[in-house]
Design a protein around this motif. Sequence first.
Motif, PDB file in Angstrom:
ATOM      1  N   ARG A  72     110.590 -99.480  90.641  1.00 53.92           N
ATOM      2  CA  ARG A  72     109.172 -99.510  90.296  1.00 53.92           C
ATOM      3  C   ARG A  72     108.925-100.840  89.261  1.00 53.92           C
ATOM      4  N   GLY A  73     108.361-101.588  89.859  1.00 55.51           N
ATOM      5  CA  GLY A  73     107.942-102.855  88.883  1.00 55.51           C
ATOM      6  C   GLY A  73     109.039-103.986  88.844  1.00 55.51           C
ATOM      7  N   VAL A  74     110.133-103.649  89.571  1.00 51.45           N
ATOM      8  CA  VAL A  74     111.227-104.652  89.615  1.00 51.45           C
ATOM      9  C   VAL A  74     111.418-105.346  90.977  1.00 51.45           C
ATOM     10  N   TYR A  75     111.353-106.571  91.279  1.00 53.21           N
ATOM     11  CA  TYR A  75     111.365-106.945  92.584  1.00 53.21           C
ATOM     12  C   TYR A  75     112.583-108.134  92.883  1.00 53.21           C
ATOM     13  N   PHE A  76     113.066-108.374  93.933  1.00 60.48           N
ATOM     14  CA  PHE A  76     114.155-109.591  94.115  1.00 60.48           C
ATOM     15  C   PHE A  76     113.532-110.377  95.192  1.00 60.48           C
ATOM     16  N   VAL A  77     113.359-111.770  95.036  1.00 61.64           N
ATOM     17  CA  VAL A  77     112.835-112.541  96.038  1.00 61.64           C
ATOM     18  C   VAL A  77     113.689-112.807  97.048  1.00 61.64           C
ATOM     19  N   ASP A  78     113.543-112.512  98.345  1.00 65.68           N
ATOM     20  CA  ASP A  78     114.657-112.377  99.292  1.00 65.68           C
ATOM     21  C   ASP A  78     114.999-113.451 100.101  1.00 65.68           C
ATOM     22  N   ASP A  79     115.164-114.392  99.225  1.00 62.74           N
ATOM     23  CA  ASP A  79     115.340-115.737 100.099  1.00 62.74           C
ATOM     24  C   ASP A  79     116.777-116.455  99.617  1.00 62.74           C
ATOM     25  N   ARG A  80     117.539-115.552  98.943  1.00 61.62           N
ATOM     26  CA  ARG A  80     118.895-116.018  98.369  1.00 61.62           C
ATOM     27  C   ARG A  80     119.664-114.664  98.418  1.00 61.62           C
ATOM     28  N   GLU A  81     120.924-115.187  98.131  1.00 66.48           N
ATOM     29  CA  GLU A  81     122.039-113.974  98.039  1.00 66.48           C
ATOM     30  C   GLU A  81     121.698-112.989  96.861  1.00 66.48           C
ATOM     31  N   PHE A  82     121.833-111.718  97.300  1.00 66.06           N
ATOM     32  CA  PHE A  82     121.850-110.623  96.061  1.00 66.06           C
ATOM     33  C   PHE A  82     122.959-110.500  95.375  1.00 66.06           C
ATOM     34  N   THR A  83     123.303-111.404  94.363  1.00 61.42           N
ATOM     35  CA  THR A  83     124.618-111.398  93.675  1.00 61.42           C
ATOM     36  C   THR A  83     124.725-110.177  92.689  1.00 61.42           C
ATOM     37  N   ASP A  84     125.987-110.072  92.376  1.00 68.60           N
ATOM     38  CA  ASP A  84     126.227-109.295  91.286  1.00 68.60           C
ATOM     39  C   ASP A  84     125.415-109.371  90.125  1.00 68.60           C
ATOM     40  N   ALA A  85     125.013-110.454  89.561  1.00 74.19           N
ATOM     41  CA  ALA A  85     124.253-110.714  88.489  1.00 74.19           C
ATOM     42  C   ALA A  85     122.765-110.317  88.954  1.00 74.19           C
ATOM     43  N   ALA A  86     122.278-110.467  90.119  1.00 72.18           N
ATOM     44  CA  ALA A  86     120.988-109.947  90.504  1.00 72.18           C
ATOM     45  C   ALA A  86     121.000-108.542  90.521  1.00 72.18           C
ATOM     46  N   ARG A  87     122.039-108.021  91.049  1.00 70.22           N
ATOM     47  CA  ARG A  87     122.079-106.353  91.104  1.00 70.22           C
ATOM     48  C   ARG A  87     122.195-105.890  89.603  1.00 70.22           C
ATOM     49  N   ILE A  88     123.186-106.271  88.737  1.00 67.74           N
ATOM     50  CA  ILE A  88     122.994-105.676  87.306  1.00 67.74           C
ATOM     51  C   ILE A  88     121.858-105.903  86.778  1.00 67.74           C
ATOM     52  N   ARG A  89     121.300-107.287  86.685  1.00 68.80           N
ATOM     53  CA  ARG A  89     119.676-107.481  86.178  1.00 68.80           C
ATOM     54  C   ARG A  89     118.666-106.635  86.570  1.00 68.80           C
ATOM     55  N   ALA A  90     118.768-106.232  87.915  1.00 68.45           N
ATOM     56  CA  ALA A  90     117.568-105.464  88.561  1.00 68.45           C
ATOM     57  C   ALA A  90     117.801-104.031  88.054  1.00 68.45           C
ATOM     58  N   ALA A  91     119.125-103.326  87.997  1.00 62.65           N
ATOM     59  CA  ALA A  91     119.623-102.083  87.429  1.00 62.65           C
ATOM     60  C   ALA A  91     119.234-101.832  86.068  1.00 62.65           C
ATOM     61  N   VAL A  92     119.336-102.816  85.334  1.00 63.22           N
ATOM     62  CA  VAL A  92     118.961-102.668  83.950  1.00 63.22           C
ATOM     63  C   VAL A  92     117.472-102.780  83.661  1.00 63.22           C
ATOM     64  N   TRP A  93     116.712-103.680  84.582  1.00 62.30           N
ATOM     65  CA  TRP A  93     115.262-103.777  84.402  1.00 62.30           C
ATOM     66  C   TRP A  93     114.630-102.551  84.759  1.00 62.30           C
ATOM     67  N   ALA A  94     115.319-101.806  85.936  1.00 68.05           N
ATOM     68  CA  ALA A  94     114.538-100.685  86.480  1.00 68.05           C
ATOM     69  C   ALA A  94     114.423 -99.270  85.355  1.00 68.05           C
ATOM     70  N   HIS A  95     115.153 -99.506  84.414  1.00 68.18           N
ATOM     71  CA  HIS A  95     115.270 -98.410  83.437  1.00 68.18           C
ATOM     72  C   HIS A  95     114.573 -98.658  82.202  1.00 68.18           C
ATOM     73  N   GLY A  96     113.584 -99.952  82.396  1.00 69.15           N
ATOM     74  CA  GLY A  96     112.686 -99.916  81.312  1.00 69.15           C
ATOM     75  C   GLY A  96     112.998-101.083  80.321  1.00 69.15           C
TER      76      GLY A  96
END
Length: 286
Positions: free
Chosen positions: A42-66
Motif C-alpha cells: 500500500r502506497g509503495v510502487y516499483f517502476v517495472d522498466d528495470r531489474e527488481f534488484t536486492d536494493a529495490a526489494r529491501i527498500r520496498a520492504a522497509v517502506w511498506a512498513h511505514g
Amino acid sequence: MLNDLLRDQDGVITLAQAQRVGLTHQAVQRRVRSGYWRRCARGVYFVDDREFTDAARIRAAVWAHGAHAAASGLAAAWWHRLTVFAPEVVEVTVPRNSRGRSHGGARVRRRNLGASDVSAVRGLKVTELSLTVVEASVRRRGGAKLMDRALQRHVELQALWQAHLRNKGRYGAPAARRMLQAAADGSRSEAERLLLGLLRQAGLTGWRTNHPVAGYKVDVAFPKQKVAIEVDGFAFHTDEEVFQIDRQRQNTIALCGWQILRFTWLDLTGYPERVIAVIRSAISAR
C-alpha cells in the motif's frame, strides 16, 4: 525530477514521493493499471522498466512498513556493505505501537529505536552501523566473522558496546554480549577452551596442551604424529609485530618436521565440524 528520484531509489517510489514531484493519486493509479508501475505494498510502487534488484526489494520492504520503519539485522548489514549477499527475508524494525501486519518477504521486529540508533543511508532508514554490527553478528552461523571484519575496518569495540547497552532488551542480546566479551579479551583463552571441548567431544586422544617444541610451547600437540595446533582470537587484535613473531615461531616449528594447523575463534564457533575434520585428516596422514 521523477526520473532522478527513481534512479536514486532503485526504481522504488512511495505515493507521497510521487505526489511531491507533481503526480496525482489518479496519475499513479493509471500507471499501475497500465502495468508500467507495480504495486509492492500500500502506497509503495516499483517502476517495472528495470531489474527488481536486492536494493529495490529491501527498500520496498522497509517502506511498506511505514515512515518510521528501518532496515535492521542482516538487511541493514547488507545495506551498510558489511556483507556480500542480501538476505532472502528482510528484517524491518518498527515502533512498538506501530499498526499493520508484516508483508511478504519481511520479518518485523517491534521496538522503539533512539535517534542515535538510526541512520539514513542512500535514502533509506537503517539501524546505525554499530548497532547493525552487534545485531547482524548473531543473526546467522559464523556471524562472528562479520563482527571481526567490522572491527578491523569500520568500527571501534567501544562503539559496539555502547550500541549493545542502549538496546539491552532486544532479540539476540545475550548472544551479542557473549561475542562482545570474547572480542574484548581477544578471545584466545576462550578459543583454547573451545578447541579442547571439541577434541573431547570428537573422541580424539593422544593430544597434549602447552607441549614444548623447538623451544616454544604449542597450544595443542599430537606428539606421536607431530601435529601442532595453534589457536588465535579475533583478528582485529593482531598487530604487525605480533604477526611477524608468530610467523617466525611457526617456521621454526615446521623446520623440526611438525605440521602446524591454525584455527581462530571464528573457526571454532562457526565451523566446528570442519575444524575436527581437518585435525582428523592431519593426524591420520602422519
